[in-house]
Motif scaffolding. Structure first.
Motif, short mmCIF file in Angstrom:
data_model
loop_
_atom_site.label_atom_id
_atom_site.label_comp_id
_atom_site.label_asym_id
_atom_site.label_seq_id
_atom_site.Cartn_x
_atom_site.Cartn_y
_atom_site.Cartn_z
N LEU A 52 66.11 14.23 9.26
CA LEU A 52 64.71 15.03 9.81
C LEU A 52 64.00 14.58 10.76
CD1 LEU A 52 63.19 15.35 5.96
CD2 LEU A 52 64.32 17.19 7.43
N LYS A 53 64.33 13.21 11.26
CA LYS A 53 63.40 12.56 12.43
C LYS A 53 63.66 13.27 13.52
CE LYS A 53 63.26 7.77 11.49
NZ LYS A 53 63.71 6.20 11.96
N GLY A 54 64.78 13.81 13.83
CA GLY A 54 64.95 14.40 14.92
C GLY A 54 64.99 16.21 15.01
N ASN A 55 65.05 16.38 13.79
CA ASN A 55 64.91 18.06 13.66
C ASN A 55 63.71 18.59 13.40
OD1 ASN A 55 67.71 17.74 14.29
ND2 ASN A 55 68.31 17.75 11.98
N VAL A 56 62.78 18.02 12.72
CA VAL A 56 61.63 18.66 12.02
C VAL A 56 60.30 18.05 12.54
CG1 VAL A 56 60.57 19.54 10.04
CG2 VAL A 56 62.88 19.65 10.41
N ASP A 57 59.22 18.62 12.78
CA ASP A 57 57.96 17.73 12.87
C ASP A 57 57.32 17.99 11.31
OD1 ASP A 57 57.84 16.71 15.35
OD2 ASP A 57 56.88 18.72 16.36
N LEU A 58 57.55 16.65 10.67
CA LEU A 58 56.64 16.52 9.60
C LEU A 58 55.53 16.27 9.73
CD1 LEU A 58 59.65 14.58 7.61
CD2 LEU A 58 59.04 16.95 7.44
N SER A 59 54.56 16.59 8.70
CA SER A 59 53.08 16.21 8.61
C SER A 59 52.98 14.79 8.27
CB SER A 59 52.29 17.05 7.59
OG SER A 59 52.65 16.79 6.38
N SER A 60 51.98 14.32 8.43
CA SER A 60 51.89 12.57 8.05
C SER A 60 51.92 12.58 6.83
CB SER A 60 50.56 12.03 8.79
OG SER A 60 49.42 12.67 8.22
N LYS A 61 51.62 13.49 5.93
CA LYS A 61 51.46 13.60 4.41
C LYS A 61 53.10 13.42 4.04
CE LYS A 61 50.02 15.70 0.41
NZ LYS A 61 49.46 16.93 -0.37
N ASP A 62 53.88 14.46 4.59
CA ASP A 62 55.12 14.57 4.12
C ASP A 62 56.03 13.24 4.72
OD1 ASP A 62 55.13 17.15 3.23
OD2 ASP A 62 55.58 18.13 5.21
N LYS A 63 55.76 12.57 5.76
CA LYS A 63 56.30 11.25 6.12
C LYS A 63 56.03 10.36 5.27
CE LYS A 63 56.52 12.25 10.92
NZ LYS A 63 55.87 12.03 12.44
N GLU A 64 54.69 10.11 4.74
CA GLU A 64 54.25 9.17 3.94
C GLU A 64 54.99 9.43 2.37
OE1 GLU A 64 53.09 5.65 2.79
OE2 GLU A 64 52.78 6.55 4.81
N THR A 65 55.28 10.77 1.81
CA THR A 65 55.97 10.86 0.95
C THR A 65 57.46 10.34 0.74
OG1 THR A 65 54.58 12.80 0.42
CG2 THR A 65 56.70 12.72 -0.85
#
Length: 140
Positions: free
Chosen positions: A115-128
């Protein structure tokens, strides 16, 4: 969900499945039950769940919850009454066997990397995702 009064403090709360205590008192009650079970098992290692329940007055359901929460564990391998929720092998405590814990951690790390390279995650999703990985690592 029905509205009930807590048996211990009298506070009103939304009860499910025959709950008798509000969330605050429930935690206190579980802690008291844990201490009873722990002390009994200290003096009677290898006691089975029925014996512990009868001697301490703590319900079998609560004792199983303590096992799943890894607060206590079954001493003998042949006495494993819990099953891994993923592969169904007998375990002493918790929800997953060591092998499944390891596989889940690898899958989470792999998913995080992909997911690191493929998708821009929201900070909430990253924290989850980080929280899930941290808790899985603690279980190892």
């Amino acid at each position: 969900m029905e509205l009930k009064n807590c048996v211990k403090c009298g506070r009103a709360f939304g009860a499910r499945d025959n709950e008798e205590y509000c969330s605050k008192c429930s935690m206190d009650h579980i802690e008291e039950d844990f201490k009873k079970v722990r002390d009994y098992l200290y003096d009677h290692p290898g006691a089975d769940i029925k014996e512990v329940a009868q001697a301490t007055g703590v319900s079998e359901r609560t004792i199983i919850k303590l096992l799943k929460d890894e607060r206590i564990e079954v001493v003998e391998d042949s006495n494993a009454l819990l099953k891994c929720e993923r592969c169904t092998v007998g375990i002493k405590s918790g929800r997953y066997c060591d092998e499944c814990k390891s596989e889940i951690a690898k899958e989470l790390i792999s998913t995080r990397e992909s997911l690191k390279g493929n998708v821009d995650l929201s900070s909430k999703d990253k924290e989850t995702i980080k929280t899930a990985i941290r808790s899985t690592r603690r279980e190892r």
